[in-house]
Write a protein that holds these residues in place. Sequence first.
Motif, mmCIF file in Angstrom:
data_model
loop_
_atom_site.group_PDB
_atom_site.id
_atom_site.type_symbol
_atom_site.label_atom_id
_atom_site.label_comp_id
_atom_site.label_asym_id
_atom_site.label_seq_id
_atom_site.Cartn_x
_atom_site.Cartn_y
_atom_site.Cartn_z
ATOM 1 N N LEU A 98 0.801 -1.232 0.000
ATOM 2 C CA LEU A 98 0.000 0.000 0.000
ATOM 3 C C LEU A 98 0.831 1.278 0.000
ATOM 4 O O LEU A 98 0.277 2.370 -0.110
ATOM 5 N N LYS A 99 2.148 1.165 0.114
ATOM 6 C CA LYS A 99 3.001 2.352 0.161
ATOM 7 C C LYS A 99 2.746 3.246 -1.055
ATOM 8 O O LYS A 99 2.735 2.783 -2.184
ATOM 9 N N GLY A 100 2.484 4.535 -0.802
ATOM 10 C CA GLY A 100 2.228 5.490 -1.857
ATOM 11 C C GLY A 100 0.762 5.632 -2.232
ATOM 12 O O GLY A 100 0.400 6.514 -2.999
ATOM 13 N N GLN A 101 -0.094 4.776 -1.691
ATOM 14 C CA GLN A 101 -1.511 4.822 -2.034
ATOM 15 C C GLN A 101 -2.308 5.645 -1.021
ATOM 16 O O GLN A 101 -1.898 5.816 0.121
ATOM 17 N N THR A 102 -3.461 6.121 -1.462
ATOM 18 C CA THR A 102 -4.404 6.801 -0.581
ATOM 19 C C THR A 102 -5.544 5.840 -0.294
ATOM 20 O O THR A 102 -6.094 5.237 -1.219
ATOM 21 N N ILE A 103 -5.877 5.680 0.984
ATOM 22 C CA ILE A 103 -6.933 4.758 1.381
ATOM 23 C C ILE A 103 -8.056 5.519 2.068
ATOM 24 O O ILE A 103 -7.862 6.617 2.579
ATOM 25 N N SER A 104 -9.231 4.904 2.090
ATOM 26 C CA SER A 104 -10.381 5.462 2.782
ATOM 27 C C SER A 104 -10.527 4.798 4.139
ATOM 28 O O SER A 104 -10.339 3.585 4.268
ATOM 29 N N ILE A 105 -10.847 5.593 5.133
ATOM 30 C CA ILE A 105 -11.111 5.094 6.483
ATOM 31 C C ILE A 105 -12.621 5.119 6.670
ATOM 32 O O ILE A 105 -13.286 6.093 6.324
ATOM 33 N N LEU A 106 -13.163 4.041 7.235
ATOM 34 C CA LEU A 106 -14.600 3.881 7.376
ATOM 35 C C LEU A 106 -15.019 3.801 8.832
ATOM 36 O O LEU A 106 -14.256 3.360 9.680
ATOM 37 N N THR A 107 -16.238 4.190 9.069
ATOM 38 C CA THR A 107 -16.875 3.895 10.337
ATOM 39 C C THR A 107 -17.999 2.914 10.026
ATOM 40 O O THR A 107 -18.673 3.040 8.995
ATOM 41 N N ILE A 108 -18.153 1.905 10.857
ATOM 42 C CA ILE A 108 -19.160 0.872 10.636
ATOM 43 C C ILE A 108 -20.001 0.785 11.903
ATOM 44 O O ILE A 108 -19.475 0.570 12.994
#
Length: 99
Positions: A82-92
């Motif tokens: 995942l280095k260099g990527q943008t990820i989404s953080i979720l609430t569940i």
Amino acid sequence: MRQIAKFKIEDVFIITGRGKVLAGNMLEGSVNAGNYLTLLINAEDVLYKIEGIEAISTVEKYNTGLLIKAENNPDLSLLDNLKGQTISILTINPAPSFP
């Protein structure tokens, strides 16, 4: 599930005895321990729980570290790419239950 933040990953490493850390910067929103990130792997969503949040300070910069636990897949090595990527953080709500 609801997206609450975006996080750019600059490094991925292990802290012995604690777990996998995603180090990087919050691009928008905010996170708390207990939030989740999800990845699509082999056509299946894999959830990773954020167990803790740490400040990482070096001479050059200041980053945020997300300590990760795999909820439905114990293979944390999936996070290594995942280095260099943008990820989404979720609430569940409610939090998922796993066997």
